[in-house]
Design a protein around this motif. Structure first.
Motif, mmCIF file in Angstrom:
data_model
loop_
_atom_site.group_PDB
_atom_site.id
_atom_site.type_symbol
_atom_site.label_atom_id
_atom_site.label_comp_id
_atom_site.label_asym_id
_atom_site.label_seq_id
_atom_site.Cartn_x
_atom_site.Cartn_y
_atom_site.Cartn_z
ATOM 1 N N ALA A 46 -4.136 -3.907 -3.309
ATOM 2 C CA ALA A 46 -3.798 -4.444 -2.149
ATOM 3 C C ALA A 46 -4.155 -3.694 -0.224
ATOM 4 C CB ALA A 46 -2.533 -5.243 -2.023
ATOM 5 N N ARG A 47 -4.493 -4.564 0.452
ATOM 6 C CA ARG A 47 -4.330 -3.656 1.976
ATOM 7 C C ARG A 47 -3.179 -3.487 2.373
ATOM 8 N NH1 ARG A 47 -8.295 -3.375 4.695
ATOM 9 N NH2 ARG A 47 -10.308 -5.127 4.562
ATOM 10 N N GLU A 48 -1.482 -3.754 1.284
ATOM 11 C CA GLU A 48 -0.316 -3.207 1.765
ATOM 12 C C GLU A 48 -0.663 -2.225 1.296
ATOM 13 O OE1 GLU A 48 -0.871 -6.714 -0.190
ATOM 14 O OE2 GLU A 48 -0.749 -7.579 2.364
ATOM 15 N N THR A 49 -1.053 -1.920 0.381
ATOM 16 C CA THR A 49 -0.870 -0.204 -0.257
ATOM 17 C C THR A 49 -0.890 0.513 1.001
ATOM 18 O OG1 THR A 49 -2.188 -1.223 -2.385
ATOM 19 C CG2 THR A 49 -1.746 0.737 -2.374
ATOM 20 N N LEU A 50 -1.289 0.651 1.632
ATOM 21 C CA LEU A 50 -2.120 0.936 2.883
ATOM 22 C C LEU A 50 -0.400 2.267 3.511
ATOM 23 C CD1 LEU A 50 -5.550 0.589 4.225
ATOM 24 C CD2 LEU A 50 -5.060 2.653 2.712
ATOM 25 N N ARG A 51 0.292 0.898 4.032
ATOM 26 C CA ARG A 51 1.528 1.335 4.210
ATOM 27 C C ARG A 51 2.287 1.681 3.686
ATOM 28 N NH1 ARG A 51 4.256 -1.016 8.762
ATOM 29 N NH2 ARG A 51 3.073 -2.730 9.007
ATOM 30 N N ARG A 52 2.242 1.612 1.977
ATOM 31 C CA ARG A 52 3.121 1.602 1.391
ATOM 32 C C ARG A 52 2.859 3.759 0.814
ATOM 33 N NH1 ARG A 52 6.130 -0.766 -2.731
ATOM 34 N NH2 ARG A 52 6.888 0.162 -4.798
ATOM 35 N N LEU A 53 2.112 3.877 1.020
ATOM 36 C CA LEU A 53 1.458 5.306 0.872
ATOM 37 C C LEU A 53 1.819 6.219 2.064
ATOM 38 C CD1 LEU A 53 -2.377 4.806 -0.993
ATOM 39 C CD2 LEU A 53 -0.928 5.466 -1.585
ATOM 40 N N LEU A 76 13.029 -1.771 -3.317
ATOM 41 C CA LEU A 76 12.865 -2.872 -1.886
ATOM 42 C C LEU A 76 12.364 -4.000 -3.445
ATOM 43 C CD1 LEU A 76 10.354 -1.483 -0.194
ATOM 44 C CD2 LEU A 76 12.796 -2.053 0.319
ATOM 45 N N PRO A 77 12.849 -5.610 -2.903
ATOM 46 C CA PRO A 77 12.624 -6.837 -3.442
ATOM 47 C C PRO A 77 11.313 -7.398 -3.849
ATOM 48 C CG PRO A 77 13.375 -7.488 -1.399
ATOM 49 C CD PRO A 77 13.774 -5.613 -1.381
ATOM 50 N N ASP A 78 10.935 -7.673 -4.929
ATOM 51 C CA ASP A 78 9.803 -7.732 -6.188
ATOM 52 C C ASP A 78 8.683 -6.869 -5.454
ATOM 53 O OD1 ASP A 78 10.840 -9.751 -5.956
ATOM 54 O OD2 ASP A 78 10.495 -11.106 -4.464
ATOM 55 N N GLY A 79 8.961 -5.955 -5.332
ATOM 56 C CA GLY A 79 8.213 -4.223 -4.627
ATOM 57 C C GLY A 79 7.269 -4.495 -4.393
ATOM 58 N N ARG A 80 7.562 -5.374 -2.522
ATOM 59 C CA ARG A 80 6.766 -5.406 -1.039
ATOM 60 C C ARG A 80 6.502 -3.939 -1.344
ATOM 61 N NH1 ARG A 80 10.631 -5.067 2.960
ATOM 62 N NH2 ARG A 80 12.532 -6.108 2.702
ATOM 63 N N THR A 81 6.112 -4.192 0.011
ATOM 64 C CA THR A 81 5.332 -2.833 0.699
ATOM 65 C C THR A 81 6.364 -2.714 2.466
ATOM 66 O OG1 THR A 81 3.569 -3.837 0.658
ATOM 67 C CG2 THR A 81 4.152 -2.108 2.627
ATOM 68 N N PRO A 82 6.835 -1.281 2.368
ATOM 69 C CA PRO A 82 8.312 -1.208 3.267
ATOM 70 C C PRO A 82 7.504 -1.919 4.949
ATOM 71 C CG PRO A 82 7.587 0.577 1.807
ATOM 72 C CD PRO A 82 6.814 -0.044 2.009
ATOM 73 N N THR A 83 8.474 -1.967 5.491
ATOM 74 C CA THR A 83 8.682 -2.330 6.757
ATOM 75 C C THR A 83 9.396 -1.069 7.694
ATOM 76 O OG1 THR A 83 10.769 -3.606 6.615
ATOM 77 C CG2 THR A 83 9.148 -4.513 6.617
#
Length: 146
Positions: A46-53, A76-83
């Motif tokens: 998923a594109r959100e993986t870039l923020r997680r990386l 983080l809830p539901d393994g969501r990407t960090p803000t």
């Protein structure tokens, strides 16, 4: 209903993140990121993986072990990407450890400076060449610099 954002191939994520594909696979194996599989069994991120990386790389750069990064991301809830707000809150946990490591490095630097001024490099008393000296008798394997 909005269309889901298109997923990225491992090669695309590698180029965008600056990490190798093998690193992505390793991070996935370690539970830091997740992928889905296509009908042809190819990984997609998923594109959100870039923020997680980006979060993982920033934490690793300051010396946080991957196990600690994973444990933090697991909060983080539901393994969501960090803000950005998550980064501020989560990284605050690491500040005390980082400050302690900085203090150790400063002591090492100061001992090195003292050694340079002294010039003795005595194997009997120099804290750099013989950090265990008498301390080692009381604390086997101990090191005053750490």
């Amino acid at each position: 209903m909005p269309t889901p954002a298109p997923s990225l191939t491992p090669a695309e994520v590698a180029v965008r993140s600056g990490l190798s594909v093998s690193t992505l696979h390793y991070y996935e194996k370690e539970g830091l990121i997740r992928s889905t599989r296509t009908g042809g069994n190819q990984r997609r991120y998923a594109r959100e993986t870039l923020r997680r990386l980006a979060f993982i790389r920033a934490a690793a750069r300051i010396g946080v072990p991957l196990a600690d990064i994973r444990a933090t991301l697991d909060t983080l809830p539901d393994g969501r990407t960090p803000t950005p707000a998550d980064w501020a809150a989560l990284s605050a946990r690491w500040r005390e450890e980082l400050d302690a490591r900085i203090a150790v490095l400063e002591r090492l630097r100061d001992d090195l400076s003292g050694c340079i001024r002294c010039g003795c490099l005595s194997l009997d008393s120099c804290v750099l060449h013989n950090p265990g000296d008498g301390y080692a008798l009381e604390h086997p394997g101990g090191n005053r610099l750490s």
